[in-house]
Design an enzyme around this catalytic site. Structure first.
Site, PDB file in Angstrom:
ATOM      1  N   GLN A 271       0.846  -1.190   0.000  1.00  0.00           N
ATOM      2  CA  GLN A 271       0.000   0.000   0.000  1.00  0.00           C
ATOM      3  C   GLN A 271       0.886   1.246   0.000  1.00  0.00           C
ATOM      4  OE1 GLN A 271      -3.131   0.206  -0.458  1.00  0.00           O
ATOM      5  NE2 GLN A 271      -3.942  -1.816   0.040  1.00  0.00           N
ATOM      6  N   GLU A 321      -2.238 -16.527  -2.218  1.00  0.00           N
ATOM      7  CA  GLU A 321      -1.720 -15.539  -3.168  1.00  0.00           C
ATOM      8  C   GLU A 321      -1.278 -16.263  -4.436  1.00  0.00           C
ATOM      9  OE1 GLU A 321      -0.452 -12.546  -5.298  1.00  0.00           O
ATOM     10  OE2 GLU A 321      -1.398 -12.145  -3.356  1.00  0.00           O
ATOM     11  N   CYS A 394     -10.290  -1.704  -3.944  1.00  0.00           N
ATOM     12  CA  CYS A 394      -9.824  -0.445  -4.527  1.00  0.00           C
ATOM     13  C   CYS A 394     -10.709  -0.026  -5.692  1.00  0.00           C
ATOM     14  CB  CYS A 394      -8.364  -0.569  -4.978  1.00  0.00           C
ATOM     15  SG  CYS A 394      -8.079  -1.880  -6.185  1.00  0.00           S
TER      16      CYS A 394
END
Length: 438
Positions: A271, A321, A394
Site C-alpha cells: 500500500q 496468493e 480499490c
C-alpha cells in the site's frame, strides 16, 4: 508487387462548440463538474458544484457532452488554489482545486451511489488522514523522444510525460530524493538505457529501482552507486529483459504494521499510503474481530499485510496468493515474527479451489482483490460458507457487484467504510463487512 502502406493521419479534433453558460449541479468521481443545458448532461473538467461557468463543448455525444472550462463567473466557496504547479496537466491528481473536506464529502457521495442497492449513505463510515506528503512509492516516467531530461508522470490527456519539478503527494523524503536523482541523471546521462524509475520509502529507508532496457557501462554504474551512497539510498538495478532480480534477505525491503515487520521485494505490491495502511489494518482487525477459536482465510494476501496482524489474534490463518515469490515472502515474514499459526498457499483465485480448504473449518474470510474484483471466486466463498466476510476493495463498482451477489446467496451487509488512501485523486479504498444470515 510491393503494396504501398497508407499513411495513418492523426484524427482531427472536433471544433469547439459555441460559448455557453452553465450552472454546475454535481461532481463526478473523476472531478468533472456536472451541468445541464436544454436537458442534456454536460461534463466540464475543472468546474465545481454551485459554480456558474462558461464552457465550450469539445466532445459532443448522443447521451452527454464533454466541455472545456473557459471561465468561472460565480466561484464555489470550496474552490482553492492547487498546491502543485503541474495540476491540470499531470494525470496524477484530480481534486487539488477542491478543499479537502469537500473532497472527502464528494468521495463519500460517490461511494454511496455505488453502494445504493446495499446500504444508505449514513451507514458509510469514513477514515481520513493527511492530504499531502503521503505517497511512499512512485513510478517515474521518462520521455525518450526528447534530447532534454524529461522525468515525471503521464499527462491527464495523453501518454505525454509531464516534466515534474516537485510532487506534493510524495513524502518529503521522496520529493528531495527525486530532485537529487534528476541532478545525477543530468551529470551522468543514461536515459536511453532506462525504461522507468521507481522511488520507495519504507521503514528500512529510501531506495531507487532503475529498470534498464539496455546495458550501461561499468563507469556509469559506478557513478550511480556513488550517488546512492552519498544520499544514503539503496539502489536496485533491473537488468534488460529480466522479470525479477533475486535478492538476499539483507537486500529485501521491509515496512512495519501493527508492531510487525514485513519484508518484501521492491517489485512486490505494498500500500502506497503508510498512514492509511496502519489505520486500515487496525479497522480490519476491529471489524472482523478474530478470536482464538477462529480460522481465517486471507485471499489475495500479498506478503501478509493483513495475514500477520490476523495471526496475532486468530487461532489459525491461511494466506492465499497467486505469485509464488510473494507466498515465499509471506512464509518468511511469518517465521520472522514468530507466528506459527500462519501458513501461505499459492493458488489461482480465478479457479475453483474450495476443496483445498474444505477440511480447515474456515469461519471467517478476508479478501483484498485487484480492481477487477473477485467474482470468479465468489461461488467458492459461498461453498466454504464463512460466518463473516471482510471485503477490502480499490474499486467500489466491482465491490458493489460482488457484494450484491453475496447478498443474493445468504449474506447481509453489516458495515461499510470509505478509506481515503489516495487524497487529491479520484481513487478510494473501501471496506465492507458481510455476515451470513441464519
Amino acid at each position: 508487387m510491393r503494396r504501398r502502406t497508407a499513411t495513418r493521419r492523426p484524427a482531427k479534433k472536433a471544433p469547439l462548440g459555441p460559448m455557453q453558460t452553465y450552472l454546475v449541479e454535481g461532481l463526478t468521481h473523476e472531478a468533472k463538474g456536472v451541468a445541464r443545458l436544454n436537458g442534456k448532461v454536460t461534463f466540464i473538467e475543472g468546474a465545481l458544484p454551485g459554480e456558474t461557468v462558461t464552457a465550450q463543448v469539445n466532445k459532443p455525444g448522443r447521451r452527454f457532452d464533454e466541455a472545456v472550462l473557459n471561465a468561472v463567473i460565480e466561484t464555489s466557496v470550496d474552490r482553492v488554489s492547487p498546491a502543485c504547479q503541474h495540476f491540470g496537466d499531470c494525470g496524477g491528481c484530480s481534486f487539488q482545486h477542491l478543499e479537502e473536506s469537500a473532497q472527502r464529502l464528494a468521495k463519500a457521495d460517490w461511494l454511496a451511489g455505488q453502494l445504493r442497492n446495499l446500504l444508505s449513505k449514513e451507514q458509510i463510515e469514513c477514515l481520513f488522514d493527511v492530504g499531502s506528503g503521503y505517497r511512499r512509492r512512485a513510478r517515474i516516467a521518462i520521455d525518450h523522444k526528447k534530447n532534454a531530461l524529461v522525468l515525471g508522470f503521464r499527462s491527464k490527456a495523453s501518454n505525454r510525460v509531464v516534466d515534474v519539478e516537485q510532487c506534493h503527494v510524495l513524502t518529503p523524503s521522496l520529493q528531495t530524493l527525486f530532485v537529487s536523482l534528476k541532478v545525477c541523471l543530468k551529470q551522468h546521462p543514461i536515459l536511453s538505457s532506462l525504461g522507468h524509475i521507481e522511488l520507495l520509502e519504507d521503514t528500512k529507508g529510501l531506495s531507487v529501482v532503475l529498470r534498464l532496457v539496455s546495458n550501461i557501462t561499468p563507469v556509469q554504474q559506478q557513478a550511480y552507486l556513488d550517488w546512492a551512497q552519498q544520499q544514503d539510498v539503496e539502489l536496485y538495478w533491473q537488468a534488460p529483459k529480466a522479470s525479477r532480480a533475486d535478492l538476499t534477505d539483507e537486500q529485501m525491503r521491509y515496512y512495519d504494521v501493527s508492531n510487525l515487520r514485513l519484508k518484501y521485494h521492491p517489485q512486490d505490491f505494498i500500500q502506497i499510503n503508510e498512514f492509511m495502511n496502519q489505520k486500515m489494518v487496525a479497522q480490519a482487525m476491529a471489524w472482523l474481530a478474530p478470536q482464538k477459536d477462529d480460522t481465517v482465510l486471507d485471499l489475495f494476501c500479498g506478503v501478509g499485510n493483513f495475514s500477520l496482524p490476523l495471526a496475532q489474534l486468530a487461532g489459525s490463518v491461511i494466506g492465499v496468493e497467486l505469485q509464488e515469490s510473494m507466498v515465499q515472502a509471506g512464509r518468511h515474514n511469518a517465521s520472522l515474527n514468530g507466528l506459527k499459526n500462519l501458513s501461505f498457499v499459492a493458488a489461482d483465485l480465478t479457479q475453483p479451489v474450495a476443496g483445498q480448504f474444505s477440511a480447515e473449518n474456515i469461519n471467517k474470510i478476508l479478501l483484498d482483490p485487484p480492481r477487477a474484483g473477485a467474482f470468479e471466486f465468489l461461488d467458492t466463498i459461498i461453498h466454504i460458507a464463512p460466518q463473516q466476510i471482510l471485503y477490502v476493495s480499490c474499486n467500489a463498482s466491482t465491490l458493489a457487484r460482488d457484494a450484491e451477489y453475496l447478498v443474493l446467496n445468504g449474506y447481509k451487509v453489516v458495515r461499510a467504510g470509505l478509506m481515503d488512501m489516495f487524497p487529491q485523486t479520484s481513487h478510494v479504498e473501501t471496506m465492507m463487512l458481510l455476515q451470513k444470515q441464519k
